[in-house]
Every structure is written in structure tokens, then in C-alpha cells.
Design a protein around this motif. Structure first.
Motif: not given
Length: 432
Positions: A201, A362-363, A77, A204-205
């Protein structure tokens, strides 16, 4: 939003060469994880050790699997899915070398600790990334079909190595095991160099530019010109908290891990050490056949599949008790029971493993998938110890109780959970 347009376009994509490479990479990774667990059982015959130490070796792998997934999940993550693979594949190489030169029981324990910890992390990344990268129309069946390699294919390959070792030596079997790991590792590295980081990912980041570059490089798709496609709506508007999901999924996952483990991993070492290769083979055949039903994963209801398979498995567990004198004295009846059990068990396993990775944002998907997988395995450890104290007849009764708990758990998810199958978008399944 541009982010939603990009992610929606990727999810609605047709199956491509990149998805095939992902599937191959995930299949090899899951094969290694399953293979290592089967080898853990086989390793109890490599040296003359008491029954209590056999239990230690079997439990040892579960402990390190939990450590691996619990550590690697949060790392993936934080650093990304693909980057974290560097660490897991390095651990594979180190563990394989130690296993190759394991001249005693202590070195076997060390090698398996490193290998299984890596495998736990690998599987966690795979179950996380598969939901993030496979197209919606193929997501469920792809993830469910992948589970064949974790159980069925791994068991069949391990049984073949076991049959070969019967006519050779234990040292040769250990060498074959290490060679299998190294060959799989080479294949992993080769394939993973040709696949991108998880686009979901990255987005979302906040790594939007990298997400766009990766998309254009690997999928030949530009978010600026892609038309957003409406995804299939959910069949439920239910919203459950993280802890509610864990509360329901943990007993379901625990029953599956325990039920599968008591047959595949511990029944042979504890009661039928000379028949272990046959158990691996028959379980593998049944699981392979049942796993092929995963091709319907995008059509079936996940809730109904879990409910139906768990209650059927409870019925089969009762048959082990009713026909106790038959299967314990007749190999053909024993083989029939094993094949039947795992023909049904494999779809149930695939369904719960799929569910564990798809219902989180997702995070935090890596961390929460790890938690959803770790909790059932932690609870399996006392099961393993308690089972080692039982007679075979008591062992079967205990096996039935486990499936009773699992069946009740699936009924709870059927009533209070929500649908994540039938082609539902990962955005809806995760509640994002």
C-alpha cells in the motif's frame, strides 16, 4: 523499477517472525468477528422477546457489518491499513463497555451495532492486508487457514461459554462475552504494535521512502541490494473488468453467506432455541476440521475448489430434505449432518473469502473488497426476513435453492473467471 524490485523481493521472502505476528493479529481479529456473530444469535435468549424481534436482532448485526466494512474499506485505502486499525480497536473498547452494562434489549442492540461495525471493518482490513503482506508461496494457505478462526474457533468458544452459562445466569454469560472481547483486544494491541504498515500500500500510494524504511526495519531487506525473483506465471491470460468480477462473485458470495447463516445463525433461534449451543459446537467442529484443508491452499486451484465444494454442498442440502424426519428427531443424525455440512462448507467459505480480496488493484483493494463482501450481505437481509416466515420444511427447500444459485455461480467463474490459486502472485491475481 525499484518499486517492483522491492515488492517482488517481499513477495518472494521466506516466512518470518513478522509474518507470524501478522497471522496471529489476523487470527484474533477474525475470531472476534466470528464470535460476535455467534453471540448475536445467543443474545436472542438473553431477554424474553417475540419472534419478530429475534429476526431484528439477527438482521441488525448484518446491517452494521455492512456499514462497518463499507465505511472502513475506503478509509483504509485513504489512510493506510495499520492506521485504520486504531479506529476499529477503539470501537471494540466502546462496544465492549456498553455490552458489559447492557441491562436491557436496547443497550444490547447498541453494543452489538458498535462491535459488529468494528468487526466488519476489521475483517475487511485483514482480507486486504493479508494478500499484500504474506509471501507468495504461503499467501493462499495462510488466508484460508485464517478463516478457521472466524467460523470454527469462534463457534466452539461461544458454545463453551453457552454451556457454562447454562449452569449460571444470563448476566454471567454477558460478562463472559465482554471479558472475551476485552482479552482479545489486549492481545490485538500487543501484537499489532510489532508489525509494519502494508508495504505494498505504501509503494502504490507513492510513499516510497516510508516503504523502504519499514522494509529495512521489519524485514532486514534493502531494495537496493535485493535481486528480483521471477514469480510463478498465471495459468490464464484473462482480464475481466471490475463489474464483471462483481457480477460473478456476488451470487457465489451470497449463497455462501446465506447458506452458512441459515444453519449457524438462524436455525437455532427460529426453530431450536434450546439446542443453540449444540448447533454452535457441531458446526464449529466440522468447520475446524474442514478448515485445516486450507494447508493445501497454495497447491489447489481456487476455481476447482469453489466448483467442487459448492456442488457437494448442494447435494448435502438435498439430504436435509430427504432425511427431514430423521435429523429433526435424532440429535446424533442432526449432529452428523451439521459436522459434514461445515466440513465441506469451510473450505468453500475460505476460498470465496480469499477470492474477494485478491482480485483487486492495491490502491482500491480495501474499497472493492468491502463492496464484494457487502453486496452478498445486503442480499442476505431479505433472505433472513423471508426465512423467518417459513415452516422448517419450507426452510430446508429454500436452503436448497440458495445452493443451486451458488453452484451455478461457481460454474460461471470456472468458465469465465481465471486462476488465482496455485501460488499465483498477488500482482497477477489482482491484474496489476
Amino acid at each position: 523499477m525499484e518499486e517492483d524490485k522491492l515488492l517482488s523481493s517481499l513477495e518472494e521472502n521466506k516466512w518470518s517472525r513478522v509474518h507470524t505476528l501478522y497471522f496471529i493479529s489476523f487470527a484474533i481479529g477474525l475470531f472476534i468477528e466470528g464470535f460476535l456473530f455467534v453471540i448475536t444469535s445467543a443474545a436472542t435468549t438473553w431477554y424474553v422477546i417475540p419472534r419478530s424481534l429475534k429476526v431484528l436482532l439477527l438482521g441488525w448485526s448484518f446491517i452494521w457489518l455492512i456499514i462497518g466494512m463499507s465505511t472502513i474499506g475506503p478509509i483504509s485505502d485513504k489512510l493506510g491499513r495499520k492506521r485504520t486499525w486504531i479506529y476499529t480497536m477503539t470501537l471494540y473498547a466502546i462496544g465492549g463497555v456498553i455490552l458489559l452494562f447492557s441491562v436491557n434489549y436496547v443497550l444490547v442492540l447498541i453494543a452489538l451495532a458498535i462491535l459488529v461495525a468494528s468487526a466488519g471493518g476489521e475483517m475487511n482490513i485483514i482480507l486486504t492486508m493479508a494478500h499484500e503482506m504474506f509471501p507468495r508461496r504461503h499467501r493462499s494457505k495462510s488466508v484460508m487457514l485464517l478463516q478457521i478462526f472466524n467460523g470454527a474457533v469462534a463457534g466452539i468458544v461461544a458454545s463453551i461459554l453457552g454451556f457454562i452459562a447454562i449452569s449460571t445466569t444470563i448476566i454471567f454469560e454477558r460478562y463472559l462475552t465482554a471479558l472475551t472481547i476485552f482479552l482479545a483486544l489486549v492481545a490485538l494491541i500487543t501484537v499489532r504494535m510489532k508489525t509494519p504498515e502494508s508495504i505494498r500500500w505504501l509503494e502504490k500510494t507513492g510513499k516510497h521512502e516510508q516503504a523502504k524504511e519499514e522494509t529495512e526495519k521489519y524485514f532486514k531487506t534493502s531494495p537496493a541490494i535485493t535481486t528480483q525473483t521471477t514469480t510463478k506465471p498465471s495459468t490464464s491470460e484473462k482480464k475481466l473488468s471490475t463489474w464483471t468480477k462483481l457480477l460473478i462473485l456476488t451470487p457465489i458470495g451470497w449463497a455462501n453467506s446465506s447458506g452458512y447463516g441459515l444453519i449457524m445463525y438462524t436455525l437455532g433461534p427460529l426453530f431450536f432455541p434450546k439446542a443453540m449451543v449444540y448447533i454452535f459446537l457441531f458446526v464449529g467442529i466440522g468447520a475446524f476440521a474442514g478448515g485445516l484443508l486450507g494447508i493445501f491452499g497454495d497447491r489447489w486451484s481456487r476455481k476447482k475448489l469453489l466448483l467442487g465444494t459448492y456442488w457437494i454442498l448442494l447435494f448435502i442440502a438435498v439430504l436435509y430434505l430427504v432425511g427431514f424426519k430423521l435429523w429433526t428427531t435424532n440429535l446424533l443424525i442432526f449432529a452428523t449432518l451439521l459436522v459434514t455440512t461445515h466440513f465441506v462448507e469451510q473450505p468453500s467459505y475460505a476460498a470465496i473469502e480469499t477470492l474477494k480480496g485478491e482480485v483487486w488493484p492495491t490502491k482500491m483493494r480495501g474499497s472493492l473488497t468491502a463492496l464484494a463482501r457487502a453486496l452478498p450481505l445486503i442480499l442476505y437481509l431479505p433472505v433472513l426476513y423471508f426465512a423467518s416466515l417459513l415452516s422448517l420444511y419450507e426452510y430446508v427447500i429454500f436452503y436448497i435453492i440458495i445452493w443451486v444459485i451458488g453452484a451455478v455461480g461457481t460454474a460461471a467463474w470456472y468458465i469465465w473467471g481465471y486462476e488465482t490459486g496455485k501460488g499465483v502472485s498477488i500482482k497477477i491475481a489482482s491484474g496489476e
